[in-house]
Structures are given as C-alpha cells and as structure tokens.
Design a protein around this motif. Sequence first.
Motif, PDB file in Angstrom:
ATOM      1  N   ASP A 263       2.419  30.458 -18.694  1.00 48.78           N
ATOM      2  CA  ASP A 263       2.442  29.941 -17.325  1.00 48.78           C
ATOM      3  C   ASP A 263       1.178  29.117 -17.106  1.00 48.78           C
ATOM      4  OD1 ASP A 263       2.421  29.474 -14.582  1.00 48.78           O
ATOM      5  OD2 ASP A 263       3.150  31.470 -14.073  1.00 48.78           O
ATOM      6  N   PRO A 264       1.340  27.839 -16.704  1.00 47.18           N
ATOM      7  CA  PRO A 264       0.150  26.987 -16.512  1.00 47.18           C
ATOM      8  C   PRO A 264      -0.782  27.476 -15.406  1.00 47.18           C
ATOM      9  CG  PRO A 264       2.127  25.907 -15.671  1.00 47.18           C
ATOM     10  CD  PRO A 264       2.589  27.100 -16.443  1.00 47.18           C
ATOM     11  N   HIS A 265      -0.277  28.341 -14.501  1.00 47.11           N
ATOM     12  CA  HIS A 265      -1.130  28.884 -13.446  1.00 47.11           C
ATOM     13  C   HIS A 265      -1.993  30.040 -13.939  1.00 47.11           C
ATOM     14  CE1 HIS A 265       2.268  27.029 -11.164  1.00 47.11           C
ATOM     15  NE2 HIS A 265       1.280  26.639 -10.366  1.00 47.11           N
ATOM     16  N   CYS A 266      -1.608  30.609 -15.084  1.00 47.91           N
ATOM     17  CA  CYS A 266      -2.287  31.800 -15.582  1.00 47.91           C
ATOM     18  C   CYS A 266      -3.368  31.434 -16.595  1.00 47.91           C
ATOM     19  CB  CYS A 266      -1.268  32.762 -16.206  1.00 47.91           C
ATOM     20  SG  CYS A 266      -0.020  33.360 -15.045  1.00 47.91           S
ATOM     21  N   THR A 267      -4.444  30.864 -16.082  1.00 48.07           N
ATOM     22  CA  THR A 267      -5.591  30.523 -16.925  1.00 48.07           C
ATOM     23  C   THR A 267      -6.853  31.073 -16.284  1.00 48.07           C
ATOM     24  OG1 THR A 267      -6.041  28.402 -15.831  1.00 48.07           O
ATOM     25  CG2 THR A 267      -4.437  28.397 -17.652  1.00 48.07           C
ATOM     26  N   ARG A 268      -7.854  31.328 -17.111  1.00 53.13           N
ATOM     27  CA  ARG A 268      -9.126  31.828 -16.591  1.00 53.13           C
ATOM     28  C   ARG A 268      -9.735  30.860 -15.590  1.00 53.13           C
ATOM     29  NH1 ARG A 268     -12.404  35.633 -19.204  1.00 53.13           N
ATOM     30  NH2 ARG A 268     -14.213  34.326 -18.708  1.00 53.13           N
ATOM     31  N   THR A 269      -9.584  29.579 -15.854  1.00 53.53           N
ATOM     32  CA  THR A 269     -10.176  28.568 -14.971  1.00 53.53           C
ATOM     33  C   THR A 269      -9.583  28.638 -13.569  1.00 53.53           C
ATOM     34  OG1 THR A 269     -10.536  27.092 -16.847  1.00 53.53           O
ATOM     35  CG2 THR A 269     -10.598  26.117 -14.643  1.00 53.53           C
ATOM     36  N   ILE A 270      -8.247  28.756 -13.499  1.00 55.57           N
ATOM     37  CA  ILE A 270      -7.586  28.809 -12.194  1.00 55.57           C
ATOM     38  C   ILE A 270      -7.908  30.118 -11.485  1.00 55.57           C
ATOM     39  CG2 ILE A 270      -5.350  28.899 -11.038  1.00 55.57           C
ATOM     40  CD1 ILE A 270      -4.280  26.955 -13.078  1.00 55.57           C
ATOM     41  N   ILE A 271      -7.862  31.225 -12.228  1.00 52.13           N
ATOM     42  CA  ILE A 271      -8.170  32.523 -11.618  1.00 52.13           C
ATOM     43  C   ILE A 271      -9.584  32.516 -11.051  1.00 52.13           C
ATOM     44  CG2 ILE A 271      -8.445  34.985 -12.042  1.00 52.13           C
ATOM     45  CD1 ILE A 271      -5.566  34.096 -12.134  1.00 52.13           C
ATOM     46  N   LYS A 272     -10.535  32.000 -11.833  1.00 54.34           N
ATOM     47  CA  LYS A 272     -11.926  31.973 -11.380  1.00 54.34           C
ATOM     48  C   LYS A 272     -12.094  31.076 -10.171  1.00 54.34           C
ATOM     49  CE  LYS A 272     -16.659  31.139 -12.965  1.00 54.34           C
ATOM     50  NZ  LYS A 272     -17.525  30.769 -14.107  1.00 54.34           N
ATOM     51  N   SER A 273     -11.366  29.953 -10.133  1.00 59.02           N
ATOM     52  CA  SER A 273     -11.498  29.034  -9.008  1.00 59.02           C
ATOM     53  C   SER A 273     -11.037  29.664  -7.699  1.00 59.02           C
ATOM     54  CB  SER A 273     -10.693  27.754  -9.276  1.00 59.02           C
ATOM     55  OG  SER A 273      -9.295  28.030  -9.286  1.00 59.02           O
ATOM     56  N   VAL A 274     -10.140  30.652  -7.789  1.00 55.56           N
ATOM     57  CA  VAL A 274      -9.623  31.309  -6.586  1.00 55.56           C
ATOM     58  C   VAL A 274     -10.519  32.460  -6.145  1.00 55.56           C
ATOM     59  CG1 VAL A 274      -7.701  32.665  -5.657  1.00 55.56           C
ATOM     60  CG2 VAL A 274      -7.239  30.637  -7.032  1.00 55.56           C
ATOM     61  N   VAL A 275     -11.019  33.241  -7.102  1.00 51.97           N
ATOM     62  CA  VAL A 275     -11.778  34.444  -6.744  1.00 51.97           C
ATOM     63  C   VAL A 275     -13.268  34.177  -6.577  1.00 51.97           C
ATOM     64  CG1 VAL A 275     -10.098  35.903  -7.928  1.00 51.97           C
ATOM     65  CG2 VAL A 275     -12.150  35.163  -9.145  1.00 51.97           C
ATOM     66  N   ASN A 276     -13.741  33.021  -6.989  1.00 53.69           N
ATOM     67  CA  ASN A 276     -15.173  32.743  -6.922  1.00 53.69           C
ATOM     68  C   ASN A 276     -15.599  32.230  -5.549  1.00 53.69           C
ATOM     69  OD1 ASN A 276     -17.805  32.600  -7.876  1.00 53.69           O
ATOM     70  ND2 ASN A 276     -17.567  30.516  -8.675  1.00 53.69           N
ATOM     71  N   HIS A 277     -15.247  33.013  -4.510  1.00 57.49           N
ATOM     72  CA  HIS A 277     -15.635  32.723  -3.129  1.00 57.49           C
ATOM     73  C   HIS A 277     -15.964  34.054  -2.465  1.00 57.49           C
ATOM     74  CE1 HIS A 277     -13.749  28.692  -3.548  1.00 57.49           C
ATOM     75  NE2 HIS A 277     -12.798  29.353  -4.202  1.00 57.49           N
ATOM     76  N   LEU A 278     -17.012  34.062  -1.642  1.00 55.84           N
ATOM     77  CA  LEU A 278     -17.309  35.296  -0.919  1.00 55.84           C
ATOM     78  C   LEU A 278     -16.124  35.721  -0.063  1.00 55.84           C
ATOM     79  CD1 LEU A 278     -21.031  35.307   0.290  1.00 55.84           C
ATOM     80  CD2 LEU A 278     -19.893  36.844  -1.321  1.00 55.84           C
ATOM     81  N   GLU A 279     -15.387  34.777   0.436  1.00 57.90           N
ATOM     82  CA  GLU A 279     -14.119  35.052   1.109  1.00 57.90           C
ATOM     83  C   GLU A 279     -13.198  33.857   0.913  1.00 57.90           C
ATOM     84  OE1 GLU A 279     -11.479  36.617   1.829  1.00 57.90           O
ATOM     85  OE2 GLU A 279     -12.487  37.963   3.253  1.00 57.90           O
ATOM     86  N   ASN A 280     -11.952  34.137   0.580  1.00 62.05           N
ATOM     87  CA  ASN A 280     -10.951  33.093   0.409  1.00 62.05           C
ATOM     88  C   ASN A 280      -9.776  33.435   1.306  1.00 62.05           C
ATOM     89  OD1 ASN A 280      -8.993  31.264  -0.396  1.00 62.05           O
ATOM     90  ND2 ASN A 280      -9.561  31.361  -2.572  1.00 62.05           N
TER      91      ASN A 280
END
Length: 420
Positions: A263-280
């Motif tokens: 799945d193209p959505h299941c990459t470390r880069t995408i996961i990190k881009s979503v969780v790397n915020h104090l709040e999202n």
Amino acid sequence: MLKWGLVLAIIMLITGTINTISAKFADLQSTWGADGCKSFARDFYHPFFQSIQMFVGESGCLAVYYLTVCVARRNGKTPDTALEGFKPYILILPACCDLFGTSLLYLGLSLTYASVAQMMRGAVIIFTGLFSRVLIKQKFERHNLLGMFIIIIGLIYVGLSQTLPFSGDPPGSATNKEAPNPELGALLILGAQVVSAFQMVVEQKFISQYEVPPLQVVGWEGVWGFLAAVSLNIILFFIPQFPGTVNSVLHEFDASTTVNRSDPHCTRTIIKSVVNHLENPIDGAVMISHDLGLGLAAMGLIFSIAVFNWAGVSITTHVNATFRMILGTLRTITIWGFGLIMGWESTNLKRIGFELAGFFLLLCGTFIYKDIIIAPALLKVEQWWLTRGRDDQEVLIDPNENSSLVRSGIQSRPRTSDSD
C-alpha cells in the motif's frame, strides 16, 4: 421538588461518569488515521483535540440559556440575566484557564487510571484555598486548614499507589496501555487542578459582581474556549512531536505483521509526517469519522458535558451541600467500578488498598474543609457529652462559651452557597 432534585442528581451522576469514561475509552482505541494506511492501527492520542469536543459541549449551554430567556419573556416573566455592565469578553481569561486545565487533565488521563484521575481532582480544594488567600484575602478557619492537611495526606496515598513497586502485578495487567506513565499522569492532573483553582478564584473576583447566571457563564466560556482550543490545535500542528513518541509509533509500524507493505500509504515517511505533530486535529477527526467507538466516545463527551453543566446549575436549588458531596463521591466510585469491570484498573490488592486509603482521606478532608457532616456530628457528640445524665430539657451549647469545638474553629455555620 424533592423528586425532581433526585432526577437531576441521577442525571449528574450518569453524565459525570460518562464524561470521564468517554475520554478514557477514546484513549484506549486504535485505528488508522490521516496517513491512509488502513492496515496499521495507531492509538488515539489527541488530548488537545478532545478539548475542542469539551468546549463544543459547554457552548451548547449558551443556547439553552438564551432559550430559557426567550421562554420566560414569552410567558411574561422576568428572565434571569446579568447585572448591567457585564460584557462576555471578560470571560476570555477564565476560558483560557479552562482550556489549559482541561488539556492537562486529558493528557494526564491518557497516562493514568481513570479512578486516580478522578481522585486527584480533589486537590483543587487546596489550590483554591491558597489562591483565595492570596488574591482575595480570604481567611482560613481551623477546620479549613485541618481539611486541607488531610486532603494532602490522601493525595500522597493516591500518589504512592502509582509510584511504589507492588509485588503481585501480573504481567500484561492494567499497567501498560491503560496507564503507560501513571506518575507523570498524576502530576499533570495536579497541574490541571492548579489552573482550575485559579480559574475559580478569577471568576469569583471579577465576575461574581455582575451576578451572571451560571448557565450563561458556562456557555460563554465554552464559546471563547472553543475558539482558543481551535487556535491552540493549529499552533501545535506546526510544532514537532517529541522524538520518543514518534519513534515509538514507527517502531510499532516496523514490527507490525499486518501492515500491507504494498500500500503506497503505508510507508515510514507518511506515518512520520502524520504523527510528528504535538497535535494533529485532522488525524483525530479522520480517526473519529470512520471508527464507531471513537465516534460514540466523542458524542458521549460532548453530550455529557452539556447535560452535566445544565443539571449542575439546575440542581443547586433542590439539594444541599451534603447531597452534592455525596454525589461527587458516588461519581468516583462508579468510575472506579466501571474501570475494574472493563479491566482498565489495576487489580493488585495492595495497590487498591493504597487507593482506598487515599480515597477515604480525600473524602474526610473534603467534608471537614466544607464543614459538612463530620464537624456538625462532633458538635452534637460534644453537646450530648455536656448534657448527659440531665433530666431537664436539653441544654443547647452556647457557641461563644461552652463549645471547645467552636473555639477551635470546627463549627457548623449557615451556608449561602456550595461548589463541587
């Protein structure tokens, strides 16, 4: 009237319990989020986004208030309104305090047990007393000081139940996901009580002079709090998350055997881009939108806050301070009991023993501080002791002469108002 007061009390008990349980339930859910990787479920960790939900519930109280005003005017009655000079913007500071305190509370709740979070909220009495002494020069009576001392001892016991190592904790029990960091969680909740106490004293000092209807206060604080919470969420979105939190999520992603790696959505880069915020907040909204459990938790949080505040305002003319104290005690017990049934609480008997001791001390300290049940009961015992063996009519104690309890400051006084 008594029956209606009982109905309101039951409503307060149910909605107050639902409020805490809904927030804790959401913390324990896992699902996919804004990354779009549907095969990777992450924990719902959005305490600041939950604050928005709470203020939506509080804002609903403003609509209820203006509805009651319209109904009163339609029926030819004088509506309950604030005195001349009241401006809604003076509630911005209390609303910001509410936002700060609520965010700390939800952060702490995500790290510790729901029952402990509820018990630690008893610390608000101590901080309210201290702020009242400093800001509005309110003097302590001896029963206030005694109550505060006992509450501190109770908080120490509750805190020790989270920090002391207890033998017998079974592996995999409620010491991980349910309470990943109970010590920090307890400290954050204490911090929330400091802010809540400051908010109460600010409201008493600057707002009580206008005699604003409580439902209107809650409603406007909800409106200002909602705007502040949305602004805070936007700011926190642009602040990176703590590296430890991000690395923990990425470690779970790497170790997962259910992730669809194609799945193209299941990459470390995408996961990190979503969780790397104090709040999202976007991630939080996506999680809620497709997960039934999270959706019900969000609705439960919003609905319970609105109804709880409405019932809390309505019940003040139907029950006394003693009944409201008992109601708060029952709320703690129901939250604790529900958590035990759901497996959200520690089942270690030694740990539970410390929590029970702390809970009992908190309860006694609060009753003594507010001069409810305990001090009046002691006064009656002293009256019986001084008049025992007499055949004539009962002799009442002169508060100015006979009672050593009164001289020590432990006495029963008429009460004009009370708070939970």
